[in-house]
Scaffold this motif. Structure first.
Motif, PDB file in Angstrom:
ATOM      1  N   GLN A 286       9.495  -2.332   3.587  1.00  0.00           N
ATOM      2  CA  GLN A 286       9.871  -3.596   2.952  1.00  0.00           C
ATOM      3  C   GLN A 286      10.051  -4.720   3.976  1.00  0.00           C
ATOM      4  N   ILE A 287       9.559  -4.487   5.180  1.00  0.00           N
ATOM      5  CA  ILE A 287       9.580  -5.492   6.240  1.00  0.00           C
ATOM      6  C   ILE A 287       8.132  -5.858   6.539  1.00  0.00           C
ATOM      7  N   GLY A 288       7.865  -7.118   6.798  1.00  0.00           N
ATOM      8  CA  GLY A 288       6.487  -7.527   7.049  1.00  0.00           C
ATOM      9  C   GLY A 288       6.378  -8.580   8.128  1.00  0.00           C
ATOM     10  N   THR A 289       5.244  -8.595   8.806  1.00  0.00           N
ATOM     11  CA  THR A 289       4.925  -9.641   9.778  1.00  0.00           C
ATOM     12  C   THR A 289       3.631 -10.309   9.345  1.00  0.00           C
ATOM     13  N   TYR A 290       3.656 -11.632   9.266  1.00  0.00           N
ATOM     14  CA  TYR A 290       2.539 -12.420   8.751  1.00  0.00           C
ATOM     15  C   TYR A 290       2.238 -13.507   9.785  1.00  0.00           C
ATOM     16  N   SER A 291       1.140 -13.374  10.505  1.00  0.00           N
ATOM     17  CA  SER A 291       0.908 -14.301  11.601  1.00  0.00           C
ATOM     18  C   SER A 291      -0.567 -14.359  11.968  1.00  0.00           C
TER      19      SER A 291
ATOM     20  N   VAL B  47       8.379  -6.567  19.688  1.00  0.00           N
ATOM     21  CA  VAL B  47       9.593  -7.326  19.376  1.00  0.00           C
ATOM     22  C   VAL B  47      10.403  -6.661  18.266  1.00  0.00           C
ATOM     23  N   THR B  48       9.802  -6.431  17.111  1.00  0.00           N
ATOM     24  CA  THR B  48      10.584  -5.949  15.963  1.00  0.00           C
ATOM     25  C   THR B  48      10.464  -4.455  15.715  1.00  0.00           C
ATOM     26  N   GLY B  49       9.384  -3.824  16.162  1.00  0.00           N
ATOM     27  CA  GLY B  49       9.179  -2.414  15.847  1.00  0.00           C
ATOM     28  C   GLY B  49       8.851  -2.182  14.391  1.00  0.00           C
ATOM     29  N   ASN B  50       8.256  -3.164  13.756  1.00  0.00           N
ATOM     30  CA  ASN B  50       7.952  -3.090  12.327  1.00  0.00           C
ATOM     31  C   ASN B  50       6.885  -2.041  12.007  1.00  0.00           C
ATOM     32  N   VAL B  51       7.124  -1.260  10.946  1.00  0.00           N
ATOM     33  CA  VAL B  51       6.113  -0.321  10.445  1.00  0.00           C
ATOM     34  C   VAL B  51       5.708  -0.689   9.016  1.00  0.00           C
ATOM     35  N   GLY B  52       6.176  -1.848   8.539  1.00  0.00           N
ATOM     36  CA  GLY B  52       5.844  -2.276   7.183  1.00  0.00           C
ATOM     37  C   GLY B  52       4.564  -3.089   7.155  1.00  0.00           C
ATOM     38  N   THR B  53       4.527  -4.074   6.275  1.00  0.00           N
ATOM     39  CA  THR B  53       3.320  -4.885   6.097  1.00  0.00           C
ATOM     40  C   THR B  53       2.960  -5.609   7.383  1.00  0.00           C
ATOM     41  N   THR B  54       1.679  -5.603   7.711  1.00  0.00           N
ATOM     42  CA  THR B  54       1.160  -6.416   8.803  1.00  0.00           C
ATOM     43  C   THR B  54      -0.010  -7.209   8.241  1.00  0.00           C
ATOM     44  N   PHE B  55       0.041  -8.528   8.414  1.00  0.00           N
ATOM     45  CA  PHE B  55      -0.880  -9.399   7.692  1.00  0.00           C
ATOM     46  C   PHE B  55      -1.304 -10.554   8.584  1.00  0.00           C
ATOM     47  N   THR B  56      -2.605 -10.814   8.593  1.00  0.00           N
ATOM     48  CA  THR B  56      -3.146 -11.941   9.363  1.00  0.00           C
ATOM     49  C   THR B  56      -4.217 -12.635   8.539  1.00  0.00           C
ATOM     50  N   THR B  57      -4.049 -13.939   8.372  1.00  0.00           N
ATOM     51  CA  THR B  57      -5.123 -14.724   7.756  1.00  0.00           C
ATOM     52  C   THR B  57      -5.174 -16.080   8.439  1.00  0.00           C
TER      53      THR B  57
END
Length: 631
Positions: free
Chosen positions: A214-219, A265-275
């Motif tokens: 439920q954590i995401g990175t969008y960049s 930085v965050t260690g995120n395993v949730g959503t990863t999104f690039t557009t």
């Protein structure tokens, strides 16, 4: 019931300085600040620019003088002001008066030309008019007869000499073990760390408050990492007789800002999104995050963008499109033999092109329930982001009708939420304001027609690119930072780089001020982006006060009181980071090789999955969303 995406932190860097705690915004409106805020802002910039260091409990200048909030302007003010915002391109990038290139020379040898070289340095295949004679020890003699071509190092006077560069002396590479990474990724690490520290929240606690998915990175960036350590070096290496490194391709991709935030930085395993959406890229990624939060798929979203493209090739590319302001045209505009490089970007005034900038912006969003639960700061909220294309086009770079749709929808939604009076009396626009003659007409026409439809008069228009330049991918992130600054400080930035609004601008219903003005508290900001290719995006941003009113209506007085109590600890941690940052202690987060997840330790069954390092499991019991279509 949709979750409300709440802005709980913002960090970053551009030509105005650090984004957190509105420092970059305050650099822009410096003359409108109180004396205390002005000195505070200048001291923070002095630390960022490495003009001071922290020694034995005191800040001292390079000359060894003690620096305090009372004397920073007297001692360093001129240097700070000269080294921020748009200015002449510094030689740390390249020499604009002598920009390196290779001159192609076609010649004809009247007499044979002979030279000696190593046999292994001969080209393959040999030119037809080369004769080679073997000598001793691997040497050969080459004889050239007739026509031949050579390329020789030379230099040219670059017609474009200004950019929105990071503050002079700021170098993200020295703040952590940057390992020869491209500048855009270094800036990403700084911006993400700045945002997380500025949130005042324990990031591990944030991660463990929700399920890992439920954590995401969008960049994204637009051009990718075009510095020599990335795609810029990759494309030039062989032509310059150099080797391609093992990192240039991978680190050059425009997904890397997303990947670096997740991995280091965050260690995120949730959503990863690039557009990428050209100049609207930040808002494109914001849109995905907002939609995921509203749908309940994401509860914490890192929205980011970076671009460090002050490179000769990028500048020449835009320059040859007549998109950038150059010296000759600026001299004609001013009827002068000199160029004021502080005023190359002139949104809605008499102008001749935009000014490129570099920047990285990161904002942290949470759903409203989690923001209250964690005691997060409430900087505003983003109810939606609208994206529309232009339809059929004659020129791929020309504006079109898509921006009418995005702006109209944004205003319609905002009015539905806050009411007609707020839109008429307490809303403002963060314009794309690129500083081209075409933009000033077409964008102002959109605002004028929408203002007419909604009976808005004297609608304030702010143009951040006048000060920080056009940072391309994070440009709308710069605009968001300005919006948060206006909400916080009640100062409406003017377009101070123009003498007057151009005659062809549709300004009857707009307030394009030429100076910074105090304003009453605002309810809504409209962030507008117009990108090459028909990439249009607009986001309504609701103020902290409006957002809190909405949270109170949904969650009740008791929840708001609990939030206020939890927020006290957040404020304390924010104060700690603010004080450290004022001393140049940014404590960048870069966890290279740390906290690696042992895949063999992942435990799961048909109901859930447990990831090492995360408190909560990922649910695997998923209902059939197409049950009505199943047998």
């Amino acid at each position: 019931m949709s979750a409300l995406p709440v802005i709980v932190a913002m960090g970053g860097i551009n030509a105005a300085g650090r984004t957190s705690f509105n420092q970059g915004f305050r650099r822009v409106v410096l003359d409108a600040l109180s004396s205390e805020q002005r000195q505070e802002t200048l001291l923070g910039l002095a630390s960022l620019m490495n003009l001071v260091s922290y020694v034995d409990g005191q800040l001292v200048s390079e000359a060894g003088d003690v620096i305090t909030a009372d004397n920073v302007e007297a001692q360093l003010g001129e240097q700070i002001l000269a080294g921020t915002l748009i200015r002449r391109i510094e030689k740390t990038f390249f020499d604009v008066d002598a920009t390196h290139w290779q001159q192609k020379i076609s010649a004809n040898a009247g007499e044979p030309i002979r030279f000696v070289t190593k046999a292994r340095q001969l080209p393959t295949p040999l030119p037809s008019n080369w004769e080679v004679t073997e000598l001793e020890k691997g040497q050969v003699e080459v004889t050239i007869c007739g026509e031949f071509e050579i390329k020789h190092d030379t230099y040219r006077d670059n017609p474009i000499k200004a950019a929105g560069q990071f503050p002079t002396g700021f170098d993200p590479a020295i703040l952590y073990n940057s390992r020869y990474q491209p500048r855009g990724l270094q800036a990403t690490i700084f911006a993400a760390s700045d945002a997380i520290h500025a949130s005042g929240l324990d990031w591990q606690k944030v991660m463990n408050s929700v399920a890992p998915d439920q954590i995401g990175t969008y960049s994204a960036s637009v051009a990718g990492q075009v510095n020599s350590e990335g795609l810029g070096g990759l494309f030039k290496a062989r032509l310059l007789g150099e080797r391609v490194s093992t990192k240039q391709l991978a680190l050059g991709l425009n997904t890397m800002s997303t990947d670096f935030i997740n991995a280091y930085v965050t260690g995120n395993v949730g959503t990863t999104f690039t557009t990428s959406g050209a100049c609207a890229t930040f808002l494109y990624n914001m849109r995905a995050a907002v939609q995921d939060i509203k749908a309940g798929r994401t509860r914490v979203a890192i929205v980011a963008s970076s671009e460090c493209a002050i490179e000769p090739e990028i500048i020449e590319g835009f320059g040859n499109m007549s998109a950038l302001a150059n010296d000759d045209n600026l001299k004609k505009l001013d009827n002068s033999d000199e160029v004021d490089y502080r005023r190359t970007s002139r949104p809605f005034g008499e102008n001749c092109g935009f000014t490129i900038g570099e920047g990285a912006q990161v904002t942290i969003l949470m759903d409203d329930a989690l923001a209250l639960e964690l005691g997060a700061d409430i900087l505003g909220s983003v109810p939606d982001v609208y994206v529309n294309a232009d339809g059929f086009k004659k020129s791929i770079t020309a504006p079109g009708p898509g921006n009418y749709i995005t702006m109209a929808k944004a205003v319609a939604l905002a009015q539905a939420i806050v009411g007609e009076e707020s839109i008429k009396e307490r809303s403002f626009i963060l314009a794309h304001g690129s500083s081209t003659p075409q933009n000033r007409v077409t964008e102002s026409a959109i605002y004028d027609r929408i203002a007419t439809a909604y009976e808005i008069n004297n609608w304030p228009v702010v143009a951040p690119k006048a000060f920080v330049g056009h940072t391309i991918a994070p440009a709308s992130g710069d605009q968001l930072a300005f919006a948060i600054g206006v909400f916080s400080d009640n100062i409406m930035p003017g377009v101070t780089t123009i003498d007057k609004v151009a005659d062809d601008v549709y300004s009857d219903r707009l307030n394009i001020s030429l100076s910074h003005q105090a304003c009453e508290p605002q309810d809504v900001a409209f962030i507008n982006s117009k990108g090459f290719g028909g990439n249009n995006a607009t986001a309504p941003v609701l103020s902290p006060s409006i957002t809190k009113e909405m949270l109170a209506a949904r969650h009740g007085e008791s929840a708001m009181n609990q939030h206020a109590k939890a927020n006290e600890a957040t404020k304390q941690q924010q104060a700690v980071y603010f004080d450290n940052a004022q001393k140049g202690q940014f404590d960048l987060i870069y966890r290279f090789g740390e906290g690696l997840i042992d895949e063999d330790a992942i435990a799961f069954d048909t109901e859930q999955m447990q990831i090492p390092g995360f408190d909560k499991p990922i649910a695997l019991k998923i209902e059939n969303p197409f049950a009505d279509m199943s047998k």
